[in-house]
Design a protein around this motif. Sequence first.
Motif, PDB file in Angstrom:
ATOM      1  N   ARG A  10       2.622 -16.888  -2.285  1.00 23.29           N
ATOM      2  CA  ARG A  10       3.842 -17.651  -2.610  1.00 23.29           C
ATOM      3  C   ARG A  10       4.770 -16.794  -3.477  1.00 23.29           C
ATOM      4  O   ARG A  10       4.312 -16.053  -4.355  1.00 23.29           O
ATOM      5  N   SER A  13       4.826 -16.614  -7.474  1.00 20.63           N
ATOM      6  CA  SER A  13       3.753 -15.978  -8.247  1.00 20.63           C
ATOM      7  C   SER A  13       4.223 -14.625  -8.772  1.00 20.63           C
ATOM      8  O   SER A  13       4.707 -13.782  -8.011  1.00 20.63           O
ATOM      9  N   ASN A  15       2.477 -12.192  -9.675  1.00 20.56           N
ATOM     10  CA  ASN A  15       1.713 -11.090  -9.071  1.00 20.56           C
ATOM     11  C   ASN A  15       2.198 -10.781  -7.658  1.00 20.56           C
ATOM     12  O   ASN A  15       2.212  -9.615  -7.248  1.00 20.56           O
ATOM     13  N   GLY A  37      -0.568 -22.020  -4.150  1.00 21.29           N
ATOM     14  CA  GLY A  37       0.236 -23.090  -4.738  1.00 21.29           C
ATOM     15  C   GLY A  37       0.320 -24.285  -3.804  1.00 21.29           C
ATOM     16  O   GLY A  37      -0.670 -24.667  -3.162  1.00 21.29           O
ATOM     17  N   LEU A  42      -5.787 -21.009   0.553  1.00 21.88           N
ATOM     18  CA  LEU A  42      -6.577 -19.942  -0.081  1.00 21.88           C
ATOM     19  C   LEU A  42      -8.083 -20.170   0.056  1.00 21.88           C
ATOM     20  O   LEU A  42      -8.867 -19.267  -0.233  1.00 21.88           O
ATOM     21  N   LEU A  55      -7.259 -15.564  -4.161  1.00 22.38           N
ATOM     22  CA  LEU A  55      -6.010 -15.447  -4.926  1.00 22.38           C
ATOM     23  C   LEU A  55      -4.993 -14.615  -4.158  1.00 22.38           C
ATOM     24  O   LEU A  55      -5.354 -13.853  -3.249  1.00 22.38           O
ATOM     25  N   VAL A  56      -3.719 -14.771  -4.562  1.00 20.44           N
ATOM     26  CA  VAL A  56      -2.645 -13.955  -3.994  1.00 20.44           C
ATOM     27  C   VAL A  56      -2.128 -13.020  -5.077  1.00 20.44           C
ATOM     28  O   VAL A  56      -2.251 -13.335  -6.265  1.00 20.44           O
ATOM     29  N   GLU A  68      -5.574  -7.503  -5.421  1.00 22.02           N
ATOM     30  CA  GLU A  68      -5.256  -7.056  -6.793  1.00 22.02           C
ATOM     31  C   GLU A  68      -3.854  -6.450  -6.798  1.00 22.02           C
ATOM     32  O   GLU A  68      -3.602  -5.386  -6.206  1.00 22.02           O
ATOM     33  N   SER A  69      -2.960  -7.126  -7.517  1.00 23.46           N
ATOM     34  CA  SER A  69      -1.535  -6.766  -7.445  1.00 23.46           C
ATOM     35  C   SER A  69      -1.255  -5.308  -7.836  1.00 23.46           C
ATOM     36  O   SER A  69      -0.377  -4.678  -7.252  1.00 23.46           O
TER      37      SER A  69
END
Length: 217
Positions: A10, A13, A15, A37, A42, A55-56, A68-69
């Motif tokens: 999304r 976010s 990240n 979100g 997810l 997670l995003v 991992e961003s």
Amino acid sequence: MGPGLRLWGRASSANVQKTLWSLWELGVSYEHRLVGGAHGGLDTPDFRAMNPNGLVPVLQDGELTLWESHAILRYVAAAYGADGLWPSDPRQRAIADQWTDWTAATFQPAWISLFWLLVRTPEDQHDLEAIAAAHAKTVAALRILDANLAERDYLAGDRLSYADIAAGVLLYRWFSMEIDRPAMPGVENWYRRLRESPAFCRAVMVSYDELIGRLAF
Ligand SMILES: N[C@@H](CCC(=O)N[C@@H](CS)C(=O)NCC(=O)O)C(=O)O
């Protein structure tokens, strides 16, 4: 353009915004899948197979699937931003890494705690002591950035690198939250420079109304 670049996450976010900013900064095309979100998605087996953390962001580039961003940021910079976002000199790159890892270990945890306590927690549940403690930690981290930025225009030298994206993505919310902001000329000048980038404005300076008073995700 990358062969089949696909970003999952999304756009509200922080990240995910790191990935969006880097892709737009470099003019790389991608396909965007909105998940997380209010979009959900997810917990599906397919998404968990891509990122077991659920997670995003997640970035796919051909056969590569990455989460991992900051790993994503380094990959985008290395693959598409040679001599742009990715400093070719190993010493300069080490400095970029230093600020990127420090953002993950110190700056972002302080900032995220403040954001959750102040913005995401409904006002009638505010814990003023916890907010003050998170504010103090965030200010302490920003002072470290400020001292570095008194000496140079960007975190790792005289041009934008992935380190500025990792840390700089947090500035818009810092400067728009209802909170005391002690004067920090280095950080303020850096924020002004970042706002000259259309990619920063488009990726980061976006409404976070959907997150206000919302603890659900
Ligand atoms: N350390 C991870 C953290 C990822 C993370 O916490 N993502 C959040 C959004 S910022 C998430 O997926 N939350 C669940 C949701 O959006 O539904 C990274 O940097 O990529």
